[in-house]
Design a protein around this motif. Structure first.
Motif, PDB file in Angstrom:
ATOM      1  N   ILE A 124       8.767   9.251  -0.557  1.00 36.19           N
ATOM      2  CA  ILE A 124       7.842   9.804   0.425  1.00 36.19           C
ATOM      3  C   ILE A 124       8.203   9.316   1.823  1.00 36.19           C
ATOM      4  CG2 ILE A 124       5.901  10.090  -1.173  1.00 36.19           C
ATOM      5  CD1 ILE A 124       4.799   7.444  -0.258  1.00 36.19           C
ATOM      6  N   ASP A 125       7.644   9.981   2.839  1.00 35.63           N
ATOM      7  CA  ASP A 125       7.940   9.600   4.213  1.00 35.63           C
ATOM      8  C   ASP A 125       7.009   8.487   4.678  1.00 35.63           C
ATOM      9  OD1 ASP A 125       5.477  10.788   4.710  1.00 35.63           O
ATOM     10  OD2 ASP A 125       6.309  12.518   5.770  1.00 35.63           O
ATOM     11  N   TRP A 126       7.144   8.082   5.937  1.00 32.87           N
ATOM     12  CA  TRP A 126       6.389   6.945   6.457  1.00 32.87           C
ATOM     13  C   TRP A 126       4.888   7.209   6.510  1.00 32.87           C
ATOM     14  CZ3 TRP A 126       3.431   6.971  10.919  1.00 32.87           C
ATOM     15  CH2 TRP A 126       3.571   8.076  11.754  1.00 32.87           C
ATOM     16  N   GLN A 127       4.493   8.480   6.694  1.00 33.93           N
ATOM     17  CA  GLN A 127       3.062   8.793   6.719  1.00 33.93           C
ATOM     18  C   GLN A 127       2.436   8.577   5.351  1.00 33.93           C
ATOM     19  OE1 GLN A 127       3.647  12.784   8.382  1.00 33.93           O
ATOM     20  NE2 GLN A 127       2.485  12.155  10.184  1.00 33.93           N
ATOM     21  N   GLY A 128       3.127   9.071   4.298  1.00 36.68           N
ATOM     22  CA  GLY A 128       2.639   8.845   2.945  1.00 36.68           C
ATOM     23  C   GLY A 128       2.647   7.377   2.587  1.00 36.68           C
ATOM     24  N   THR A 129       3.656   6.661   3.067  1.00 34.34           N
ATOM     25  CA  THR A 129       3.746   5.222   2.836  1.00 34.34           C
ATOM     26  C   THR A 129       2.537   4.504   3.427  1.00 34.34           C
ATOM     27  OG1 THR A 129       6.165   5.275   2.821  1.00 34.34           O
ATOM     28  CG2 THR A 129       5.122   3.154   3.256  1.00 34.34           C
ATOM     29  N   GLN A 130       2.167   4.862   4.632  1.00 32.33           N
ATOM     30  CA  GLN A 130       1.000   4.255   5.277  1.00 32.33           C
ATOM     31  C   GLN A 130      -0.263   4.490   4.468  1.00 32.33           C
ATOM     32  OE1 GLN A 130       1.197   5.931   9.323  1.00 32.33           O
ATOM     33  NE2 GLN A 130       1.437   3.841  10.076  1.00 32.33           N
ATOM     34  N   GLN A 131      -0.435   5.706   3.973  1.00 29.86           N
ATOM     35  CA  GLN A 131      -1.630   6.040   3.202  1.00 29.86           C
ATOM     36  C   GLN A 131      -1.703   5.214   1.920  1.00 29.86           C
ATOM     37  OE1 GLN A 131      -2.654  10.291   2.804  1.00 29.86           O
ATOM     38  NE2 GLN A 131      -1.082  10.708   4.330  1.00 29.86           N
ATOM     39  N   LEU A 132      -0.571   5.116   1.219  1.00 32.12           N
ATOM     40  CA  LEU A 132      -0.555   4.330  -0.013  1.00 32.12           C
ATOM     41  C   LEU A 132      -0.831   2.860   0.262  1.00 32.12           C
ATOM     42  CD1 LEU A 132       2.444   5.709  -2.131  1.00 32.12           C
ATOM     43  CD2 LEU A 132       0.005   6.050  -2.516  1.00 32.12           C
ATOM     44  N   TYR A 133      -0.229   2.340   1.315  1.00 29.73           N
ATOM     45  CA  TYR A 133      -0.395   0.925   1.647  1.00 29.73           C
ATOM     46  C   TYR A 133      -1.839   0.609   2.025  1.00 29.73           C
ATOM     47  CZ  TYR A 133       0.756  -3.667   3.533  1.00 29.73           C
ATOM     48  OH  TYR A 133       0.818  -5.021   3.765  1.00 29.73           O
ATOM     49  N   GLN A 134      -2.495   1.512   2.715  1.00 28.49           N
ATOM     50  CA  GLN A 134      -3.885   1.298   3.102  1.00 28.49           C
ATOM     51  C   GLN A 134      -4.815   1.280   1.890  1.00 28.49           C
ATOM     52  OE1 GLN A 134      -4.533   4.455   5.910  1.00 28.49           O
ATOM     53  NE2 GLN A 134      -3.377   3.442   7.552  1.00 28.49           N
ATOM     54  N   LYS A 135      -4.467   2.024   0.847  1.00 32.80           N
ATOM     55  CA  LYS A 135      -5.345   2.136  -0.315  1.00 32.80           C
ATOM     56  C   LYS A 135      -5.017   1.126  -1.409  1.00 32.80           C
ATOM     57  CE  LYS A 135      -6.393   7.018   0.411  1.00 32.80           C
ATOM     58  NZ  LYS A 135      -6.298   8.398  -0.120  1.00 32.80           N
ATOM     59  N   LEU A 136      -3.734   0.831  -1.601  1.00 33.99           N
ATOM     60  CA  LEU A 136      -3.325  -0.059  -2.704  1.00 33.99           C
ATOM     61  C   LEU A 136      -2.286  -1.059  -2.217  1.00 33.99           C
ATOM     62  CD1 LEU A 136      -3.037   2.549  -5.614  1.00 33.99           C
ATOM     63  CD2 LEU A 136      -4.816   0.840  -5.336  1.00 33.99           C
ATOM     64  N   GLU A 137      -2.628  -1.796  -1.190  1.00 39.52           N
ATOM     65  CA  GLU A 137      -1.680  -2.692  -0.521  1.00 39.52           C
ATOM     66  C   GLU A 137      -0.964  -3.629  -1.474  1.00 39.52           C
ATOM     67  OE1 GLU A 137      -1.844  -6.351   2.744  1.00 39.52           O
ATOM     68  OE2 GLU A 137      -3.428  -4.851   2.698  1.00 39.52           O
ATOM     69  N   ARG A 138      -1.707  -4.273  -2.366  1.00 37.01           N
ATOM     70  CA  ARG A 138      -1.082  -5.304  -3.210  1.00 37.01           C
ATOM     71  C   ARG A 138      -0.094  -4.731  -4.211  1.00 37.01           C
ATOM     72  NH1 ARG A 138      -4.711  -7.159  -8.287  1.00 37.01           N
ATOM     73  NH2 ARG A 138      -5.676  -5.165  -8.850  1.00 37.01           N
ATOM     74  N   ASP A 139      -0.174  -3.424  -4.480  1.00 36.34           N
ATOM     75  CA  ASP A 139       0.708  -2.809  -5.472  1.00 36.34           C
ATOM     76  C   ASP A 139       1.937  -2.156  -4.856  1.00 36.34           C
ATOM     77  OD1 ASP A 139      -1.052  -3.357  -7.672  1.00 36.34           O
ATOM     78  OD2 ASP A 139      -2.325  -1.716  -6.988  1.00 36.34           O
ATOM     79  N   VAL A 140       2.009  -2.116  -3.535  1.00 37.47           N
ATOM     80  CA  VAL A 140       3.051  -1.343  -2.849  1.00 37.47           C
ATOM     81  C   VAL A 140       4.220  -2.218  -2.400  1.00 37.47           C
ATOM     82  CG1 VAL A 140       3.528   0.066  -0.807  1.00 37.47           C
ATOM     83  CG2 VAL A 140       1.408   0.415  -2.084  1.00 37.47           C
ATOM     84  N   VAL A 141       5.432  -1.737  -2.671  1.00 36.79           N
ATOM     85  CA  VAL A 141       6.667  -2.354  -2.180  1.00 36.79           C
ATOM     86  C   VAL A 141       7.393  -1.291  -1.369  1.00 36.79           C
ATOM     87  CG1 VAL A 141       8.852  -3.468  -2.786  1.00 36.79           C
ATOM     88  CG2 VAL A 141       6.816  -3.830  -4.216  1.00 36.79           C
ATOM     89  N   ARG A 142       7.563  -1.535  -0.066  1.00 40.52           N
ATOM     90  CA  ARG A 142       8.096  -0.514   0.849  1.00 40.52           C
ATOM     91  C   ARG A 142       9.556  -0.803   1.212  1.00 40.52           C
ATOM     92  NH1 ARG A 142       3.540  -1.608   5.229  1.00 40.52           N
ATOM     93  NH2 ARG A 142       4.264  -3.707   4.658  1.00 40.52           N
ATOM     94  N   VAL A 143      10.434   0.150   0.896  1.00 41.16           N
ATOM     95  CA  VAL A 143      11.864   0.009   1.180  1.00 41.16           C
ATOM     96  C   VAL A 143      12.324   1.191   2.032  1.00 41.16           C
ATOM     97  CG1 VAL A 143      14.185  -0.203   0.209  1.00 41.16           C
ATOM     98  CG2 VAL A 143      12.216  -1.164  -1.028  1.00 41.16           C
ATOM     99  N   PHE A 144      12.965   0.886   3.143  1.00 42.17           N
ATOM    100  CA  PHE A 144      13.479   1.932   4.024  1.00 42.17           C
ATOM    101  C   PHE A 144      14.994   1.873   4.044  1.00 42.17           C
ATOM    102  CE2 PHE A 144      14.425   4.130   8.007  1.00 42.17           C
ATOM    103  CZ  PHE A 144      13.532   5.199   7.952  1.00 42.17           C
TER     104      PHE A 144
END
Length: 233
Positions: A124-144
């Protein structure tokens, strides 16, 4: 929907009691983002083929199926009206409009899988990444993923031979916009060699799986280790 694997980790052949002592783990959401042409799709495919512990997050989309795509496996293909209703009802963890089509991640499926120890891969793109991180921060690992240079990115896009000069120019403009959000990710990897890039992504995934907060079985396991017993027995 994807089936959920056993929530316990695989036992090691070198430890006979590993099956007994295997620790329960909460799943994670591995996000891969990058400009088009940076190799994200290739890295994602390699990861899914090699690692049985992670599965692709099946999104809903309003775009028509491409040749060979299967409803429920590649995407959940829905009408725009269906998609809009799901968005209004809060059924998505994240959703966005991309090039005139809508894409969204079903909430219930992912939440149940994480609890059961399932890892999910998100493209997903950075906008979708932001949405996921806001809702499930502890479960998210973000790689660019970054290209080695802007000229190399243009060469890769042109080399596909599938887009017009106008489309490539639009993709290059979008790429520069996406690259500007690199600092919103936990990890940034330059993809100048696909094998080396893949190895780094695997290292990130392995380390994140070992985070103490995700090892939900540790508390009980450590308590057993600390219980007084007959060491001579």
């Amino acid at each position: 929907m994807d089936s959920q694997p056993d929530s316990r980790t695989a036992p090691s052949a070198s430890t006979p009691d590993a099956a007994k002592d295997a620790l329960e783990r909460r799943g994670l959401m591995l996000i891969l983002s990058s400009p088009s042409g940076t190799g994200k799709t290739t890295i994602a495919r390699m990861l899914l083929e090699e690692d049985a512990m992670i599965c692709n997050s099946v999104s809903c989309t309003t775009r028509p199926p491409r040749p060979g795509e299967i409803d429920g496996k590649d995407y959940h293909f829905v009408s725009q009206d269906q998609f809009d209703r799901m968005a209004e009802q809060g059924d998505f963890l994240e959703w966005a409009h991309v090039f005139g089509k809508s894409y969204g991640t079903p909430k219930a499926q992912v939440k149940a899988g994480l609890k059961a120890g399932q890892d999910y891969l998100f493209d997903i793109d950075w906008q979708g990444t932001q949405q996921l991180y806001q809702k499930l921060e502890r479960d998210v690992v973000r790689v660019f993923l970054l290209p080695p240079s802007i000229d190399e990115l243009r060469r890769r896009l042109t080399g596909r031979g599938t887009d017009s000069a106008e489309v490539i120019a639009a993709r290059m403009d979008r790429a520069r916009s996406e690259i500007s959000h690199w600092d919103g990710y936990d990890y940034v990897v330059v993809n100048d060699d696909i094998a080396a890039c893949f190895a780094k992504v695997k290292q990130i995934l392995a380390a994140e799986r070992l985070r103490r907060a995700r090892q939900t079985g540790l508390i009980g396991f450590v308590r057993e280790l600390m219980e007084p017993g007959d060491e001579l027995g």
